[in-house]
Motif scaffolding. Structure first.
Motif, mmCIF file in Angstrom:
data_model
loop_
_atom_site.group_PDB
_atom_site.id
_atom_site.type_symbol
_atom_site.label_atom_id
_atom_site.label_comp_id
_atom_site.label_asym_id
_atom_site.label_seq_id
_atom_site.Cartn_x
_atom_site.Cartn_y
_atom_site.Cartn_z
ATOM 1 N N LYS A 10 -44.279 51.443 22.993
ATOM 2 C CA LYS A 10 -42.959 52.039 22.715
ATOM 3 C C LYS A 10 -41.867 51.301 23.478
ATOM 4 O O LYS A 10 -40.791 51.034 22.941
ATOM 5 N N LEU A 11 -42.142 50.973 24.732
ATOM 6 C CA LEU A 11 -41.165 50.242 25.539
ATOM 7 C C LEU A 11 -40.940 48.848 24.959
ATOM 8 O O LEU A 11 -39.800 48.405 24.817
ATOM 9 N N ALA B 182 -41.453 51.557 16.993
ATOM 10 C CA ALA B 182 -40.979 52.395 18.098
ATOM 11 C C ALA B 182 -41.102 53.876 17.774
ATOM 12 O O ALA B 182 -41.435 54.683 18.643
ATOM 13 N N LYS C 185 -41.337 59.995 28.234
ATOM 14 C CA LYS C 185 -41.864 60.096 29.597
ATOM 15 C C LYS C 185 -42.118 61.558 29.961
ATOM 16 O O LYS C 185 -43.076 61.879 30.643
ATOM 17 N N MET D 91 -33.195 58.236 33.272
ATOM 18 C CA MET D 91 -33.010 57.598 31.958
ATOM 19 C C MET D 91 -32.126 58.452 31.052
ATOM 20 O O MET D 91 -31.262 57.924 30.342
ATOM 21 N N LYS E 159 -45.842 58.602 31.718
ATOM 22 C CA LYS E 159 -45.557 57.176 31.613
ATOM 23 C C LYS E 159 -45.100 56.876 30.194
ATOM 24 O O LYS E 159 -45.520 57.521 29.242
ATOM 25 N N ILE E 160 -44.259 55.874 30.085
ATOM 26 C CA ILE E 160 -43.824 55.430 28.764
ATOM 27 C C ILE E 160 -44.901 54.501 28.226
ATOM 28 O O ILE E 160 -45.280 53.542 28.891
ATOM 29 N N LEU F 73 -36.904 57.157 25.191
ATOM 30 C CA LEU F 73 -37.894 56.770 26.194
ATOM 31 C C LEU F 73 -37.983 57.814 27.310
ATOM 32 O O LEU F 73 -39.067 58.079 27.833
ATOM 33 N N SER G 295 -39.101 49.093 21.530
ATOM 34 C CA SER G 295 -37.697 49.474 21.723
ATOM 35 C C SER G 295 -36.883 48.295 22.237
ATOM 36 O O SER G 295 -35.772 48.045 21.758
ATOM 37 N N THR G 296 -37.444 47.571 23.182
ATOM 38 C CA THR G 296 -36.761 46.383 23.700
ATOM 39 C C THR G 296 -36.638 45.321 22.614
ATOM 40 O O THR G 296 -35.582 44.693 22.466
ATOM 41 N N PHE H 122 -32.114 54.865 22.614
ATOM 42 C CA PHE H 122 -33.422 54.483 23.135
ATOM 43 C C PHE H 122 -33.638 54.989 24.560
ATOM 44 O O PHE H 122 -34.764 55.269 24.940
ATOM 45 N N LEU I 178 -46.640 51.476 26.633
ATOM 46 C CA LEU I 178 -46.183 50.085 26.632
ATOM 47 C C LEU I 178 -45.689 49.647 25.255
ATOM 48 O O LEU I 178 -44.679 48.950 25.154
#
Length: 177
Positions: free
Chosen positions: A90-91, A158, A78, A30, A85-86, A74, A94-95, A70, A88
């Motif tokens: 935050k993911l 986020a 991680k 990433m 793990k990221i 992210l 961000s999306t 981002f 959920l």
């Protein structure tokens, strides 16, 4: 009578050690993708970074410049998480921010001719899709306000920023006593 065979049972309390190699590899990938996207955004780095950025630009339009930010964020999350793990939320936030800011860029930059046909815009495929659907329901000004407010809220979520900080901005305009 036949005797029961003794089987060895693992204790439920014992946790099996999972390798951190693959989650860390994902975080490094990433970060490298973020670096390549950043280089590609400036037209540097060769065909891979520029092609990667062109793909992001096709999808998000001008919001593609936020994608490296981002990816770095992210990837760092991680690394810092105990389970690597990221989270959920935050993911998802961000999306959501990328989708909403892309839609906002589309709505703000789209032009409407005399017959009411919309053309142009810099929101990429996602911005055209969501912004176009929204512009069929409401006009440009309320749609741009809506997408801007929702994208700011997604950004706050986020980065764990409280919306109360907006209320503190009014203190900047108070005279010193």
């Amino acid at each position: 009578m036949a005797k029961k065979r003794k089987t060895s049972k693992k204790k439920k309390d014992e946790k099996q050690e999972q390798s951190v190699f693959w989650p860390m590899t994902g975080a490094v990938v990433m970060l490298v993708l973020g670096l390549f996207a950043l280089l590609g955004g400036f037209g540097a780095g060769g065909p891979l970074p520029t092609g990667l950025f062109k793909g992001m630009y096709w999808a998000f339009g001008w919001a593609a410049y936020f994608v490296p930010l981002f990816l770095f964020y992210l990837g760092a999350l991680k690394f810092m998480d105990e389970e690597h793990k990221i989270p959920l939320e935050k993911l998802a936030s961000s999306t959501a921010f990328l989708v909403l800011i892309s839609s906002w860029m589309q709505v703000v930059t789209v032009t409407q001719d005399a017959s009411g046909t919309l053309s142009g815009g810099n929101g990429g495929f996602i911005g055209q899709l969501i912004g176009g659907i929204t512009l069929k329901a409401i006009t440009k000004v309320p749609a741009s306000i809506m997408f801007f407010v929702f994208s700011v809220l997604a950004l706050f979520l986020a980065f764990n920023i409280s919306p109360k900080i907006i209320l503190k901005l009014k203190d900047l305009f108070k005279p010193n006593e």
